[in-house]
Motif scaffolding. Structure first.
Motif, PDB file in Angstrom:
ATOM      1  N   TYR A 121     -12.879  65.383  61.990  1.00  0.00           N
ATOM      2  CA  TYR A 121     -12.541  64.531  61.195  1.00  0.00           C
ATOM      3  C   TYR A 121     -11.826  63.389  61.813  1.00  0.00           C
ATOM      4  N   LEU A 122     -11.514  63.527  62.877  1.00  0.00           N
ATOM      5  CA  LEU A 122     -11.102  62.491  63.818  1.00  0.00           C
ATOM      6  C   LEU A 122     -11.882  61.829  64.567  1.00  0.00           C
ATOM      7  N   PHE A 123     -13.049  62.431  64.830  1.00  0.00           N
ATOM      8  CA  PHE A 123     -14.207  62.045  65.481  1.00  0.00           C
ATOM      9  C   PHE A 123     -15.039  61.117  64.332  1.00  0.00           C
ATOM     10  N   LEU A 124     -14.987  61.393  63.098  1.00  0.00           N
ATOM     11  CA  LEU A 124     -15.891  60.722  62.202  1.00  0.00           C
ATOM     12  C   LEU A 124     -15.101  59.563  61.823  1.00  0.00           C
ATOM     13  N   LEU A 125     -13.825  59.512  61.628  1.00  0.00           N
ATOM     14  CA  LEU A 125     -12.934  58.324  61.745  1.00  0.00           C
ATOM     15  C   LEU A 125     -13.371  57.221  62.745  1.00  0.00           C
ATOM     16  N   CYS A 126     -13.337  57.669  63.910  1.00  0.00           N
ATOM     17  CA  CYS A 126     -13.651  56.809  64.965  1.00  0.00           C
ATOM     18  C   CYS A 126     -14.960  56.080  64.917  1.00  0.00           C
ATOM     19  N   ILE A 127     -16.017  56.868  64.458  1.00  0.00           N
ATOM     20  CA  ILE A 127     -17.409  56.433  64.167  1.00  0.00           C
ATOM     21  C   ILE A 127     -17.219  55.084  63.250  1.00  0.00           C
ATOM     22  N   LEU A 128     -16.484  55.299  62.264  1.00  0.00           N
ATOM     23  CA  LEU A 128     -16.519  54.345  61.160  1.00  0.00           C
ATOM     24  C   LEU A 128     -15.950  53.024  61.705  1.00  0.00           C
ATOM     25  N   ASP A 322     -26.109  43.407  51.686  1.00  0.00           N
ATOM     26  CA  ASP A 322     -26.137  43.013  53.163  1.00  0.00           C
ATOM     27  C   ASP A 322     -25.304  42.196  53.596  1.00  0.00           C
ATOM     28  N   GLU A 323     -24.685  41.325  53.012  1.00  0.00           N
ATOM     29  CA  GLU A 323     -23.478  40.378  53.274  1.00  0.00           C
ATOM     30  C   GLU A 323     -22.337  41.183  53.600  1.00  0.00           C
ATOM     31  N   PHE A 324     -22.006  42.060  52.756  1.00  0.00           N
ATOM     32  CA  PHE A 324     -21.087  43.114  52.802  1.00  0.00           C
ATOM     33  C   PHE A 324     -20.920  44.000  54.071  1.00  0.00           C
ATOM     34  N   ARG A 325     -22.009  44.528  54.340  1.00  0.00           N
ATOM     35  CA  ARG A 325     -22.199  45.211  55.277  1.00  0.00           C
ATOM     36  C   ARG A 325     -22.212  44.494  56.767  1.00  0.00           C
ATOM     37  N   SER A 326     -22.498  43.359  56.931  1.00  0.00           N
ATOM     38  CA  SER A 326     -22.481  42.489  58.070  1.00  0.00           C
ATOM     39  C   SER A 326     -21.064  42.123  58.356  1.00  0.00           C
ATOM     40  N   PHE A 327     -20.361  41.895  57.374  1.00  0.00           N
ATOM     41  CA  PHE A 327     -18.957  41.406  57.560  1.00  0.00           C
ATOM     42  C   PHE A 327     -18.371  42.589  58.233  1.00  0.00           C
ATOM     43  N   PHE A 328     -18.386  43.935  57.698  1.00  0.00           N
ATOM     44  CA  PHE A 328     -17.872  45.308  58.285  1.00  0.00           C
ATOM     45  C   PHE A 328     -18.072  45.329  59.498  1.00  0.00           C
ATOM     46  N   GLN A 329     -19.694  45.271  59.921  1.00  0.00           N
ATOM     47  CA  GLN A 329     -20.024  45.047  61.342  1.00  0.00           C
ATOM     48  C   GLN A 329     -19.328  44.168  62.226  1.00  0.00           C
ATOM     49  N   PHE A 330     -19.116  43.112  61.647  1.00  0.00           N
ATOM     50  CA  PHE A 330     -18.416  42.228  62.584  1.00  0.00           C
ATOM     51  C   PHE A 330     -16.958  42.536  62.674  1.00  0.00           C
ATOM     52  N   LEU A 331     -16.233  43.174  61.567  1.00  0.00           N
ATOM     53  CA  LEU A 331     -14.927  43.761  62.021  1.00  0.00           C
ATOM     54  C   LEU A 331     -14.887  44.841  62.879  1.00  0.00           C
ATOM     55  N   ASN A 332     -16.014  45.577  63.086  1.00  0.00           N
ATOM     56  CA  ASN A 332     -16.137  46.705  64.198  1.00  0.00           C
ATOM     57  C   ASN A 332     -16.204  45.903  65.563  1.00  0.00           C
ATOM     58  N   ASN A 333     -16.506  44.576  65.726  1.00  0.00           N
ATOM     59  CA  ASN A 333     -16.741  43.979  66.926  1.00  0.00           C
ATOM     60  C   ASN A 333     -15.278  42.883  67.062  1.00  0.00           C
ATOM     61  N   MET A 397      -6.867  41.879  59.478  1.00  0.00           N
ATOM     62  CA  MET A 397      -8.103  42.451  59.687  1.00  0.00           C
ATOM     63  C   MET A 397      -8.077  43.805  60.578  1.00  0.00           C
ATOM     64  N   LYS A 398      -7.097  43.528  61.643  1.00  0.00           N
ATOM     65  CA  LYS A 398      -6.876  44.911  62.814  1.00  0.00           C
ATOM     66  C   LYS A 398      -6.510  46.209  61.539  1.00  0.00           C
ATOM     67  N   ASP A 399      -5.608  45.677  60.700  1.00  0.00           N
ATOM     68  CA  ASP A 399      -5.020  46.782  59.721  1.00  0.00           C
ATOM     69  C   ASP A 399      -6.216  47.279  58.868  1.00  0.00           C
ATOM     70  N   ARG A 400      -7.165  46.594  58.375  1.00  0.00           N
ATOM     71  CA  ARG A 400      -8.316  47.058  57.586  1.00  0.00           C
ATOM     72  C   ARG A 400      -9.230  47.723  58.255  1.00  0.00           C
ATOM     73  N   LEU A 401      -9.378  47.396  59.645  1.00  0.00           N
ATOM     74  CA  LEU A 401     -10.374  47.988  60.493  1.00  0.00           C
ATOM     75  C   LEU A 401      -9.841  49.392  60.862  1.00  0.00           C
TER      76      LEU A 401
END
Length: 428
Positions: A121-128, A322-333, A397-401
């Motif tokens: 579970y911790l590993f999968l959370l980290c992947i997100l 696609d826009e939604f996903r691209s924003f969350f890919q940005f959040l991961n960076n 956004m850090k909280d959301r990430l």
């Protein structure tokens, strides 16, 4: 009869809790749960809250439980733990597809036909929250012998290191409770006299990679590597282990399959969140996008931000997946984005939309659509000057990430009088 869980909902609101029949359930008193919760970490409490399977004393989530845990605030109804025998568990795992048959609907297809351990579970959370650029680093951490393949022993040794680094130190009188928690979370009684934190040090939730990079001693790693066979024999097979390493545990995981699994998991969770607001349409409203962004953050008064959207975008255009996903890919960076802004010397002042888009592209290589960027600015532009406050935006956004690691906003639950009395007596 067994009621199969439905697919993710199309309307606003959370995923339904499946109602499953069981031959036997493990009943535990509310006071006992509160007693154990008092000495558990926030992530341990959350795992126990959503777990629905028990086998030989160890708790597991189903794939559907995991989806609920990362897309809802809390279960709608109190769960009992469905008790499975080893034979029943093995029959369930027989349905697990191999990793090369994985997809972005893996967890939804498996639903309740699988189990996930606490460490997984911790590993999968980290992947997100992992950027795509970090997938190779993650794989190399598992690939301890450098042969470009990860086997089951390597995977389990790294999990054991992570467990040791994140385990909470017992205080006087808590030893028995922590022992019960270890049995529930890991399936065996682990020693507590090594690699634990000092009394004065507050337990800080760390990701897999931060833990390993900053705190793992070579001596600890060597010791665990030598005991890999013992660790393997203690661990119950799970859906993830069978998916990665086959039913006999002899298969090996290459980087391409590992990358695809991580990318599919991120996509699946984002699809579920998107579909829960899209009502079967190809877009969600800008206001719904704001709702999703502000979930799991420390923002107390979200109405201010939502009013910003209603006032600034009176005609709804919609946000595509696609826009939604691209924003969350940005959040991961987000960390790289913050560095880019510092290079542009924007950290000390507000920035405009063109500067924002340029910094995102420099940091991540992603090109966010003008409409998406405009929507983000309208959400966070409290002063109505078409400028974004760097510090406020990054903080929220850090909280959301880190939704899975920093906890969830929930109503404060106070322990019962009996629990307080027990804790006071133990401390004397």
């Amino acid at each position: 009869a067994v009621t199969e869980p439905e697919d993710p909902p199309r309307g606003r609101g959370m995923l339904p809790i499946p109602v499953a029949a069981a031959k036997e359930t493990v009943a535990i008193g509310r006071t006992d749960i509160e007693d154990l919760d008092l000495c558990a970490t926030s992530r341990e409490r959350r795992f126990r809250l959503f777990a629905s399977i028990e086998c030989e004393g160890q708790l597991f989530m189903t794939p559907y439980d995991f989806i609920l845990a990362v897309t809802t605030d809390e279960p709608k109804v109190a769960k009992t733990w469905k008790s499975l025998s080893k034979q029943e568990l093995n029959q369930m795992l027989a349905e697990t597809p191999p990793v090369w048959k994985g997809s972005s609907k893996l967890f939804r297809n498996l639903k309740e036909r699988g189990v996930i351990s606490y460490t997984e579970y911790l590993f999968l959370l980290c992947i997100l929250t992992k950027p795509h650029a970090g997938f190779r680093i993650a794989f190399n951490m598992f690939d301890t012998d450098g042969n470009e393949m990860v086997d089951k022993k390597e995977f389990l040794v790294l999990q054991e290191i992570f467990r040791k680094k994140n385990e909470k130190r017992e205080t006087k009188g808590d030893e028995e409770k922590r022992a019960m928690l270890r049995l529930q979370l890991y399936g065996y009684h682990s020693p507590t006299n090594s690699v634990l934190k000092t009394d004065a040090e507050e337990l800080v939730s760390r990701s897999y990679w931060d833990t390993l990079r900053r705190n793992t001693s070579q001596a600890l790693f060597s010791d665990l590597a030598e005991r890999a066979d013992d660790i393997t024999s203690l661990v119950t097979d799970t859906t993830l282990l069978v998916h990665f390493f086959g039913k006999k545990g002899k298969a090996e995981l290459n980087f391409e399959d590992f990358y695809r699994f991580m990318d599919n998991l991120q996509t699946e969770v984002l699809e579920i969140e998107f579909l829960s607001y899209s009502n079967g349409m190809n877009t969600i409203s800008e206001e719904d996008f704001a709702h999703i962004l502000l979930r799991y953050t420390n923002v107390e008064n979200t109405s201010v931000f939502l009013e910003n959207v209603r006032y600034s975008i009176p005609e709804e255009k919609g946000i595509t997946f696609d826009e939604f996903r691209s924003f969350f890919q940005f959040l991961n960076n987000l960390e790289d984005f913050a560095i880019a802004l510092n290079m542009y010397n924007f950290a000390s002042r507000s920035i405009g939309q063109d500067e924002f888009k340029r910094a995102v592209y420099v940091a991540t290589g992603l090109k966010l659509s003008p409409h998406l960027v405009n929507t983000v600015f309208k959400i966070f532009d409290v002063d109505k000057d078409d400028q974004l406050s760097y510090k406020e935006f990054i903080g929220i956004m850090k909280d959301r990430l880190h939704r899975g690691f920093r906890g969830y906003k929930t109503v404060q639950k106070y322990p019962t009088f009996k629990s307080c009395l027990k804790k006071e007596l133990h401390s004397r």
